[in-house]
Design a protein around this motif. Structure first.
Motif, PDB file in Angstrom:
ATOM      1  N   ASP A 109      27.878 -46.423  23.724  1.00  0.00           N
ATOM      2  CA  ASP A 109      27.016 -45.249  23.822  1.00  0.00           C
ATOM      3  C   ASP A 109      26.270 -45.056  22.513  1.00  0.00           C
ATOM      4  O   ASP A 109      26.866 -44.962  21.442  1.00  0.00           O
ATOM      5  CB  ASP A 109      27.878 -44.029  24.127  1.00  0.00           C
ATOM      6  CG  ASP A 109      27.023 -42.801  24.369  1.00  0.00           C
ATOM      7  OD1 ASP A 109      25.795 -42.945  24.454  1.00  0.00           O
ATOM      8  OD2 ASP A 109      27.596 -41.710  24.480  1.00  0.00           O
ATOM      9  N   SER A 110      24.935 -45.018  22.588  1.00  0.00           N
ATOM     10  CA  SER A 110      24.123 -44.904  21.381  1.00  0.00           C
ATOM     11  C   SER A 110      24.043 -43.478  20.864  1.00  0.00           C
ATOM     12  O   SER A 110      23.366 -43.236  19.870  1.00  0.00           O
ATOM     13  CB  SER A 110      22.707 -45.417  21.656  1.00  0.00           C
ATOM     14  OG  SER A 110      22.076 -44.630  22.647  1.00  0.00           O
ATOM     15  N   SER A 111      24.740 -42.528  21.508  1.00  0.00           N
ATOM     16  CA  SER A 111      24.672 -41.135  21.052  1.00  0.00           C
ATOM     17  C   SER A 111      25.243 -40.991  19.646  1.00  0.00           C
ATOM     18  O   SER A 111      24.790 -40.141  18.875  1.00  0.00           O
ATOM     19  CB  SER A 111      25.432 -40.225  22.026  1.00  0.00           C
ATOM     20  OG  SER A 111      26.794 -40.613  22.132  1.00  0.00           O
ATOM     21  N   LYS A 112      26.250 -41.811  19.294  1.00  0.00           N
ATOM     22  CA  LYS A 112      26.810 -41.758  17.951  1.00  0.00           C
ATOM     23  C   LYS A 112      25.818 -42.251  16.904  1.00  0.00           C
ATOM     24  O   LYS A 112      25.887 -41.852  15.741  1.00  0.00           O
ATOM     25  CB  LYS A 112      28.095 -42.595  17.882  1.00  0.00           C
ATOM     26  CG  LYS A 112      29.241 -42.034  18.711  1.00  0.00           C
ATOM     27  CD  LYS A 112      30.489 -42.876  18.550  1.00  0.00           C
ATOM     28  CE  LYS A 112      31.644 -42.305  19.371  1.00  0.00           C
ATOM     29  NZ  LYS A 112      32.869 -43.143  19.243  1.00  0.00           N
ATOM     30  N   ASP A 113      24.905 -43.126  17.309  1.00  0.00           N
ATOM     31  CA  ASP A 113      23.916 -43.645  16.366  1.00  0.00           C
ATOM     32  C   ASP A 113      22.999 -42.545  15.862  1.00  0.00           C
ATOM     33  O   ASP A 113      22.463 -42.643  14.753  1.00  0.00           O
ATOM     34  CB  ASP A 113      23.081 -44.759  17.020  1.00  0.00           C
ATOM     35  CG  ASP A 113      23.927 -45.968  17.392  1.00  0.00           C
ATOM     36  OD1 ASP A 113      24.970 -46.155  16.746  1.00  0.00           O
ATOM     37  OD2 ASP A 113      23.543 -46.698  18.306  1.00  0.00           O
ATOM     38  N   TRP A 114      22.812 -41.510  16.669  1.00  0.00           N
ATOM     39  CA  TRP A 114      21.942 -40.409  16.252  1.00  0.00           C
ATOM     40  C   TRP A 114      22.509 -39.680  15.039  1.00  0.00           C
ATOM     41  O   TRP A 114      21.756 -39.070  14.269  1.00  0.00           O
ATOM     42  CB  TRP A 114      21.733 -39.432  17.405  1.00  0.00           C
ATOM     43  CG  TRP A 114      20.827 -39.973  18.470  1.00  0.00           C
ATOM     44  CD1 TRP A 114      21.183 -40.559  19.642  1.00  0.00           C
ATOM     45  CD2 TRP A 114      19.389 -39.998  18.442  1.00  0.00           C
ATOM     46  NE1 TRP A 114      20.075 -40.953  20.352  1.00  0.00           N
ATOM     47  CE2 TRP A 114      18.962 -40.613  19.650  1.00  0.00           C
ATOM     48  CE3 TRP A 114      18.436 -39.558  17.527  1.00  0.00           C
ATOM     49  CZ2 TRP A 114      17.616 -40.791  19.957  1.00  0.00           C
ATOM     50  CZ3 TRP A 114      17.099 -39.728  17.838  1.00  0.00           C
ATOM     51  CH2 TRP A 114      16.703 -40.344  19.030  1.00  0.00           C
ATOM     52  N   ILE A 115      23.842 -39.742  14.855  1.00  0.00           N
ATOM     53  CA  ILE A 115      24.444 -39.121  13.677  1.00  0.00           C
ATOM     54  C   ILE A 115      23.946 -39.809  12.419  1.00  0.00           C
ATOM     55  O   ILE A 115      23.602 -39.160  11.417  1.00  0.00           O
ATOM     56  CB  ILE A 115      25.983 -39.189  13.765  1.00  0.00           C
ATOM     57  CG1 ILE A 115      26.473 -38.414  14.989  1.00  0.00           C
ATOM     58  CG2 ILE A 115      26.622 -38.646  12.490  1.00  0.00           C
ATOM     59  CD1 ILE A 115      27.956 -38.529  15.228  1.00  0.00           C
ATOM     60  N   TYR A 116      23.882 -41.144  12.458  1.00  0.00           N
ATOM     61  CA  TYR A 116      23.398 -41.901  11.302  1.00  0.00           C
ATOM     62  C   TYR A 116      21.898 -41.718  11.096  1.00  0.00           C
ATOM     63  O   TYR A 116      21.384 -41.943   9.998  1.00  0.00           O
ATOM     64  CB  TYR A 116      23.718 -43.391  11.476  1.00  0.00           C
ATOM     65  CG  TYR A 116      25.192 -43.688  11.542  1.00  0.00           C
ATOM     66  CD1 TYR A 116      25.968 -43.720  10.386  1.00  0.00           C
ATOM     67  CD2 TYR A 116      25.820 -43.936  12.761  1.00  0.00           C
ATOM     68  CE1 TYR A 116      27.333 -43.989  10.439  1.00  0.00           C
ATOM     69  CE2 TYR A 116      27.177 -44.199  12.832  1.00  0.00           C
ATOM     70  CZ  TYR A 116      27.927 -44.229  11.662  1.00  0.00           C
ATOM     71  OH  TYR A 116      29.271 -44.476  11.715  1.00  0.00           O
ATOM     72  N   ALA A 117      21.219 -41.315  12.152  1.00  0.00           N
ATOM     73  CA  ALA A 117      19.768 -41.129  12.051  1.00  0.00           C
ATOM     74  C   ALA A 117      19.391 -39.756  11.513  1.00  0.00           C
ATOM     75  O   ALA A 117      18.209 -39.510  11.262  1.00  0.00           O
ATOM     76  CB  ALA A 117      19.118 -41.340  13.423  1.00  0.00           C
ATOM     77  N   VAL A 118      20.370 -38.853  11.326  1.00  0.00           N
ATOM     78  CA  VAL A 118      20.074 -37.480  10.917  1.00  0.00           C
ATOM     79  C   VAL A 118      19.252 -37.408   9.623  1.00  0.00           C
ATOM     80  O   VAL A 118      18.251 -36.673   9.560  1.00  0.00           O
ATOM     81  CB  VAL A 118      21.378 -36.659  10.791  1.00  0.00           C
ATOM     82  CG1 VAL A 118      21.124 -35.338  10.065  1.00  0.00           C
ATOM     83  CG2 VAL A 118      21.950 -36.380  12.168  1.00  0.00           C
ATOM     84  N   PRO A 119      19.616 -38.145   8.536  1.00  0.00           N
ATOM     85  CA  PRO A 119      18.793 -38.072   7.321  1.00  0.00           C
ATOM     86  C   PRO A 119      17.343 -38.482   7.561  1.00  0.00           C
ATOM     87  O   PRO A 119      16.418 -37.841   7.055  1.00  0.00           O
ATOM     88  CB  PRO A 119      19.492 -39.045   6.354  1.00  0.00           C
ATOM     89  CG  PRO A 119      20.890 -39.127   6.845  1.00  0.00           C
ATOM     90  CD  PRO A 119      20.802 -39.018   8.331  1.00  0.00           C
ATOM     91  N   ASN A 120      17.137 -39.540   8.341  1.00  0.00           N
ATOM     92  CA  ASN A 120      15.775 -39.991   8.639  1.00  0.00           C
ATOM     93  C   ASN A 120      15.040 -38.998   9.531  1.00  0.00           C
ATOM     94  O   ASN A 120      13.832 -38.816   9.394  1.00  0.00           O
ATOM     95  CB  ASN A 120      15.807 -41.363   9.310  1.00  0.00           C
ATOM     96  CG  ASN A 120      16.386 -42.441   8.423  1.00  0.00           C
ATOM     97  OD1 ASN A 120      17.611 -42.609   8.367  1.00  0.00           O
ATOM     98  ND2 ASN A 120      15.542 -43.172   7.722  1.00  0.00           N
ATOM     99  N   ILE A 121      15.776 -38.361  10.445  1.00  0.00           N
ATOM    100  CA  ILE A 121      15.153 -37.352  11.303  1.00  0.00           C
ATOM    101  C   ILE A 121      14.702 -36.155  10.478  1.00  0.00           C
ATOM    102  O   ILE A 121      13.619 -35.603  10.703  1.00  0.00           O
ATOM    103  CB  ILE A 121      16.131 -36.915  12.414  1.00  0.00           C
ATOM    104  CG1 ILE A 121      16.374 -38.067  13.387  1.00  0.00           C
ATOM    105  CG2 ILE A 121      15.600 -35.698  13.163  1.00  0.00           C
ATOM    106  CD1 ILE A 121      17.451 -37.800  14.423  1.00  0.00           C
ATOM    107  N   ILE A 122      15.521 -35.742   9.500  1.00  0.00           N
ATOM    108  CA  ILE A 122      15.138 -34.633   8.613  1.00  0.00           C
ATOM    109  C   ILE A 122      13.873 -34.986   7.833  1.00  0.00           C
ATOM    110  O   ILE A 122      12.944 -34.176   7.715  1.00  0.00           O
ATOM    111  CB  ILE A 122      16.292 -34.297   7.643  1.00  0.00           C
ATOM    112  CG1 ILE A 122      17.478 -33.729   8.430  1.00  0.00           C
ATOM    113  CG2 ILE A 122      15.833 -33.300   6.572  1.00  0.00           C
ATOM    114  CD1 ILE A 122      18.716 -33.520   7.593  1.00  0.00           C
ATOM    115  N   ILE A 123      13.823 -36.225   7.320  1.00  0.00           N
ATOM    116  CA  ILE A 123      12.634 -36.680   6.598  1.00  0.00           C
ATOM    117  C   ILE A 123      11.426 -36.696   7.526  1.00  0.00           C
ATOM    118  O   ILE A 123      10.320 -36.297   7.142  1.00  0.00           O
ATOM    119  CB  ILE A 123      12.882 -38.080   5.989  1.00  0.00           C
ATOM    120  CG1 ILE A 123      13.946 -37.999   4.886  1.00  0.00           C
ATOM    121  CG2 ILE A 123      11.592 -38.664   5.432  1.00  0.00           C
ATOM    122  CD1 ILE A 123      14.362 -39.346   4.344  1.00  0.00           C
ATOM    123  N   LEU A 124      11.633 -37.157   8.775  1.00  0.00           N
ATOM    124  CA  LEU A 124      10.540 -37.201   9.753  1.00  0.00           C
ATOM    125  C   LEU A 124       9.996 -35.794  10.019  1.00  0.00           C
ATOM    126  O   LEU A 124       8.774 -35.597  10.066  1.00  0.00           O
ATOM    127  CB  LEU A 124      11.040 -37.831  11.051  1.00  0.00           C
ATOM    128  CG  LEU A 124       9.985 -38.049  12.143  1.00  0.00           C
ATOM    129  CD1 LEU A 124       9.069 -39.211  11.770  1.00  0.00           C
ATOM    130  CD2 LEU A 124      10.645 -38.330  13.490  1.00  0.00           C
TER     131      LEU A 124
END
Length: 304
Positions: A109-124
């Motif tokens: 499940d790629s839902s856990k990958d979104w946790i690692y994407a949080v810093p990049n999402i904040i920057i975005l």
């Protein structure tokens, strides 16, 4: 002396991610908080920045391979930077990680990958807000003088968005197969060589000239033969379909023992699988890459 330069280059590489964070946040600081990283006149900046940027792009294009580009280097740095800056600083001041952690290779499940994407999402999000705030209410010469900041923000926005796409992974709507050059032989017809179309760790596709060799739902013991490996497996036929090249037998794999399982993995992964490109299309632009990702992830998902 050459070794010292190599070691220095290896050391400085890890600090390149800090500079990527700086390059990403510098225009954000100016657009949102009016913090100037560089104080200069617009035309003087253009005189120095445009030739430098053009020459940098040209030189990276010359030394780049037929697959990678300058853009991919920037995306890679945007991908790693938020996660490496703090560990690099901690390592530099003496805080070291004593235990080596092996990255899990399981797909789930790629839902856990979104946790690692949080810093990049904040920057975005910061980049989007910066572009809107910086350009809101500007006209004519104001937009011209702010074009460098806008270009910088949009460039970082593209890199950050594509970095997030890498983190969360490619959505997979069907099983991924690997092309393998080889043949299959099964016990009931040992002299019959059947072409292997493609396979993966769970399934196999065999290319048939006739549809009377296998029966759906039956299980067969077969040998997979390639130039370097031979593996014995069991295959349960789940379907036989007709296409323009004849018949295609779809089977589910059952591994007989550990030794054959290891050989089967070698068949799948030892060699070029034909999926990755060996040469990039120079007419395929960054905007094409963005369009393809957005169509595949959003439009494609909505149709499923």
């Amino acid at each position: 002396m050459e070794k010292k330069i190599i070691y220095l280059n290896g050391y400085l590489y890890w600090w390149s991610f800090f500079s990527r964070i700086l390059f990403t946040l510098a225009p954000v600081l100016f657009a949102l908080f009016d913090v100037r990283v560089v104080k200069t006149d617009f035309w003087i900046m253009m005189i120095f920045w445009i030739p430098g940027y053009v020459l940098l792009s040209w030189s990276k294009n010359l030394i780049g391979s037929d697959v990678t580009t300058q853009r991919w280097g920037e995306i890679q740095e945007a991908f790693f930077a938020p996660h490496l800056v703090i560990p690099v600083i901690l390592e530099h001041i003496g805080f070291k990680q004593s235990k080596f952690l092996v990255t899990s290779k399981k797909q789930g499940d790629s839902s856990k990958d979104w946790i690692y994407a949080v810093p990049n999402i904040i920057i975005l999000i910061l980049l989007v807000i910066s572009i809107i705030k910086f350009n809101y209410g500007k006209f004519g010469s104001e937009m011209l003088y702010g074009s460098v900041i806008t270009f910088w923000l949009i460039n970082n926005l593209i890199n950050t968005f594509l970095a997030i796409c890498i983190i969360v992974g490619k959505p997979s709507f069907e099983e991924q197969y690997f092309a393998v050059k080889g043949f299959a032989q099964f016990d009931t017809a040992p002299n019959e060589k059947i072409e292997v179309d493609s396979l993966n760790e769970k399934n196999i596709k065999l290319r048939l000239t006739t549809n009377d060799l296998f029966r759906v739902r039956n299980e067969y013991t077969i040998n997979i033969l390639t130039e370097n490996y031979t593996a014995k497996i069991k295959m349960r036929v789940i379907d036989i379909i007709t296409d323009k090249n004849g018949f295609l037998c779809l089977g589910v794999i059952t591994i007989i023992d550990e030794q054959n399982y290891r050989k089967y993995l070698q068949i799948i992964h030892d060699g070029f699988n034909g999926i990755l490109s060996t040469k990039r299309d120079r007419w395929f632009t960054t905007f094409d890459l963005l369009s393809k990702n957005m169509k595949h992830r959003f439009i494609g998902t909505s149709k499923k």
